[in-house]
Design an enzyme around this catalytic site. Structure first.
Site, PDB file in Angstrom:
ATOM      1  N   LYS A 110       1.515   7.844  11.735  1.00 54.33           N
ATOM      2  CA  LYS A 110       2.574   7.730  10.729  1.00 54.33           C
ATOM      3  C   LYS A 110       3.894   8.332  11.203  1.00 54.33           C
ATOM      4  CE  LYS A 110      -0.465   7.029   6.866  1.00 54.33           C
ATOM      5  NZ  LYS A 110      -1.808   7.099   7.519  1.00 54.33           N
TER       6      LYS A 110
HETATM    7  C1  LIG Z   1      -2.803   6.051   7.387  1.00 58.70           C
HETATM    8  C2  LIG Z   1      -3.856   6.035   8.448  1.00 58.70           C
HETATM    9  C3  LIG Z   1      -4.632   4.876   8.719  1.00 58.70           C
HETATM   10  C4  LIG Z   1      -4.515   3.597   7.895  1.00 58.70           C
HETATM   11  O1  LIG Z   1      -3.303   2.920   8.102  1.00 58.70           O
HETATM   12  P1  LIG Z   1      -2.788   1.837   7.012  1.00 58.70           P
HETATM   13  O2  LIG Z   1      -1.416   1.496   7.429  1.00 58.70           O
HETATM   14  O3  LIG Z   1      -2.823   2.566   5.696  1.00 58.70           O
HETATM   15  O4  LIG Z   1      -3.723   0.692   7.051  1.00 58.70           O
HETATM   16  C5  LIG Z   1      -5.548   4.931   9.754  1.00 58.70           C
HETATM   17  N1  LIG Z   1      -5.730   6.063  10.484  1.00 58.70           N
HETATM   18  C6  LIG Z   1      -5.015   7.179  10.251  1.00 58.70           C
HETATM   19  C7  LIG Z   1      -5.278   8.386  11.068  1.00 58.70           C
HETATM   20  C8  LIG Z   1      -4.044   7.210   9.237  1.00 58.70           C
HETATM   21  O5  LIG Z   1      -3.346   8.342   9.006  1.00 58.70           O
END
Ligand SMILES: *Cc1c(COP(=O)(O)O)cnc(C)c1O
Length: 466
Positions: A110
Site C-alpha cells: 500500500k
Molecule cells: C491490502 C492488502 C492486500 C489486498 O489488496 P486489495 O487491493 O485490497 O485486493 C493483500 N496483501 C496485503 C499485505 C495487503 O495489505
C-alpha cells in the site's frame, strides 16, 4: 482526461478533482473516460526506463492536469522513501518470480500508492490554499501506510481508527510510534467493523464532512489504482528484456480488488506485455466464486492468517463491473442496487466468458498457505509472508490454465510483519528490517475511546484543522 462515475450521475471531472473527490458524489466510483493504450513502440522505449521514470510516463497519462515537472518532483519524492533504488525488485525464486512490493516505509504494497497520494494531496491542497482532515478505519496495513504517507504534512491532519488490542502488535506500533502532531491514532474499544461503521456514518453526514473537509484514503481513490498500474508494466517489461519473454502472467493476493484491478488496467494499457491475471483469495473467496461460477454472493468474513485479505464485499469490484456491463452506468446502478438488497449478483453467459478471459482464480486455505511458506523456504531459501503465499499457492493451482510465459507472484507484505505465521510454517523468526527495529522502545501516541460515534465526532471536531 475526464473522469466519470460508474453510476453516471456525477458531472465529468478532471484528475485533480477526482483525487480530492474520492468516492463519486453519486455513490459510484470514478474511472477515466478512456483507458490509454501504449503502442508496441512506446512499450519498447519504456523498457529502458527506471521505476520512477516509468511511473512518470504512466501517471502523466492519467494525471494530465498536473504540470509534468511537478508530477516528476512528486514521483521522485514519493519513491525516495523506499529502501531500494529498484523500488519494486523482480526476484527469481525457483521457476517463478516474486515482485517485491514491500520496500516502502511500512513494508506493505500500500506504500506504493499512499506515499504518492500523500504528496499529491499536499501539493493539490497547497495550490488551492485548502486543508483536509483524513479519516479512516483500519484493520492494520492501510492505516500505517496512510499515516506514513501524510505524516508531517502541513495542510493535512489524519485520524485513523483501529480496534483496540485487535491489530497485530507490530501493526499497532507502526501507527502509534509516529511522533508528528498531525497524526491522531484512535484505538476504539470495539471491532474493525464498528470502526468502519462509525466512519461510514460520519462521511454520510455531508454537513459535517464539508465543515471539517474530511478526506478519504481507502482504495476507492483513483490515485491508488493509477499508481499501482506502474509495477505491473515495470515487471513485465523487465522480464521481456531479461528473459526475452513474450507475455508475463501475474498472481495477485486479493481482498478489496484494488491491486488486481490495477493489473486489469495495466493489461489494457500494455496488452502486448501482460498475459493472464491469477486472482488469489484466502478462505474469504467471494471473488474466486465469481470468476469460476459467475455469481457474486456476499458471505460472512472468516478471520485468517492473511488478515489484509479478510474482506467479503470488495470495494473496487464495481469498477470492473462497469467494463463488464459494457460501460453502461444504468446497468451498474441496477446491479449494485440488486446486490445491496439481495446480497447476490449474477452476470450473463457472455459476461461470464469475458471474466474468464480476464482472470483465472483459486482460493487457498490456511494449511496450504503455511505449507507454501515452508516449501518455498526449504527449496529456495526465500521467505514469503502469508498474503504473498496465498498468491503463490493459487498460481500453482491454476498453472494448467496459464499459457506459456514467466509467472510473477506479487509479494504484498514483508514476512517480518507477520512473524507468527512465518514461525508456524518454518520454525524460524523472520529477520526484522531496519524499519521495524527498535519499535518497542519508541514512545507511542494513541487515544483509547469507546466505539461511540458521538465521542469520535467530538474528538475530530476538537482536533481537526479548519
Ligand atoms: C491490502 C492488502 C492486500 C489486498 O489488496 P486489495 O487491493 O485490497 O485486493 C493483500 N496483501 C496485503 C499485505 C495487503 O495489505
Amino acid at each position: 482526461m475526464n473522469y466519470l462515475s460508474t453510476r453516471g450521475r456525477t458531472a465529468p471531472v478532471g484528475f485533480s478533482e477526482a483525487v480530492l473527490m474520492g468516492l463519486a458524489t453519486d455513490g459510484g466510483l470514478l474511472l477515466p473516460e478512456t483507458v490509454p493504450e501504449a503502442s508496441p513502440e512506446t512499450l519498447r522505449a519504456w523498457r529502458r526506463l527506471s521505476y520512477t521514470e516509468l511511473a512518470l510516463e504512466i501517471l502523466a497519462l492519467f494525471a494530465d492536469d498536473i504540470p509534468r515537472r511537478e508530477l516528476d518532483r512528486l514521483v521522485r519524492r514519493s519513491y525516495a522513501t523506499f529502501d531500494t533504488p529498484e523500488i519494486t525488485p523482480v526476484v527469481p525464486v525457483g521457476d517463478f518470480f516474486v515482485l517485491e512490493l514491500f520496500h516502502g516505509p511500512t513494508l506493505a504494497f500500500k506504500d506504493v500508492a499512499l506515499q504518492f497520494l500523500g504528496n499529491l494531496f499536499e501539493w493539490l491542497l497547497g495550490q488551492r490554499g485548502e486543508r483536509m482532515n483524513i479519516l479512516g478505519a483500519t484493520s492494520g496495513d492501510t492505516g500505517s501506510a496512510a499515516i506514513y504517507g501524510v505524516r508531517g504534512k502541513e495542510n493535512i491532519r489524519i485520524f485513523i481508527l483501529h480496534p483496540h488490542g485487535r491489530v497485530s502488535p507490530v501493526q499497532a506500533l507502526q501507527m502509534t510510534t509516529v511522533p508528528e502532531d498531525n497524526v491522531f491514532n484512535i484505538a476504539i474499544r470495539g471491532t474493525f467493523d464498528d470502526g468502519q461503521a462509525i466512519i461510514k456514518s460520519i462521511f454520510e453526514d455531508l454537513a459535517f464532512k464539508e465543515r471539517y473537509r474530511l478526506g478519504a484514503v481507502n482504495s476507492i481513490n483513483w490515485t491508488r489504482v493509477a499508481a499501482q498500474v506502474v509495477y505491473y508494466v515495470y515487471a513485465a517489461l523487465r522480464l521481456q528484456e531479461r528473459e526475452g519473454a513474450d507475455r508475463v502472467h501475474f498472481a495477485v493476493p486479493t481482498g478489496n480488488f484494488g491491486d488486481i484491478f490495477a493489473g486489469y488496467l495495466a493489461r489494457r494499457l500494455a496488452g502486448a506485455a501482460i498475459g493472464t491475471l491469477v486472482l488469489a483469495t484466502n478462505e474469504n473467496n467471494i471473488l474466486t466464486r465469481f470468476v469460476n461460477e459467475g455469481r457474486y454472493v456476499r458471505g460472512t468474513v472468516v478471520p485468517t492468517i492473511s488478515p489484509s485479505m479478510d474482506i467479503q464485499v470488495a470495494s473496487n469490484f464495481e469498477r470492473y463491473l462497469y467494463y463488464l456491463l459494457d460501460e453502461d452506468p444504468e446497468r451498474v446502478t441496477e446491479a449494485m442496487a440488486r446486490f445491496a438488497q439481495s446480497g447476490e449478483l449474477r452476470v450473463g453467459f457472455r459476461a461470464q466468458a469475458r471474466v474468464r478471459e480476464d482472470f483465472v482464480s483459486a482460493s487457498v486455505g490456511e494449511a496450504e498457505t503455511l505449507e507454501t511458506i515452508r516449501r518455498v523456504y526449504e527449496a529456495h531459501g526465500y521467505l514469503l509472508d502469508p498474503h504473498s503465499a496465498v498468491g503463490v499457492a493459487a498460481a500453482a493451482k491454476c498453472r494448467g490454465e496459464l499459457p506459456p510465459g514467466p509467472l510473477v507472484c506479487l509479494a504484498t507484505a514483508h514476512p517480518a510483519k507477520f512473524p507468527d505465521a512465518v514461525r508456524r510454517a518454518t520454525g524460524r523468526d523472520p529477520q526484522r528490517p531496519p524499519a521495524l527495529r527498535g519499535l518497542e522502545d519508541r514512545p507511542t501516541r494513541c487515544e483509547v475511546l469507546p466505539a461511540d460515534e458521538q465521542v469520535i465526532r467530538d474528538f475530530i471536531a476538537r482536533h481537526a484543522a479548519v
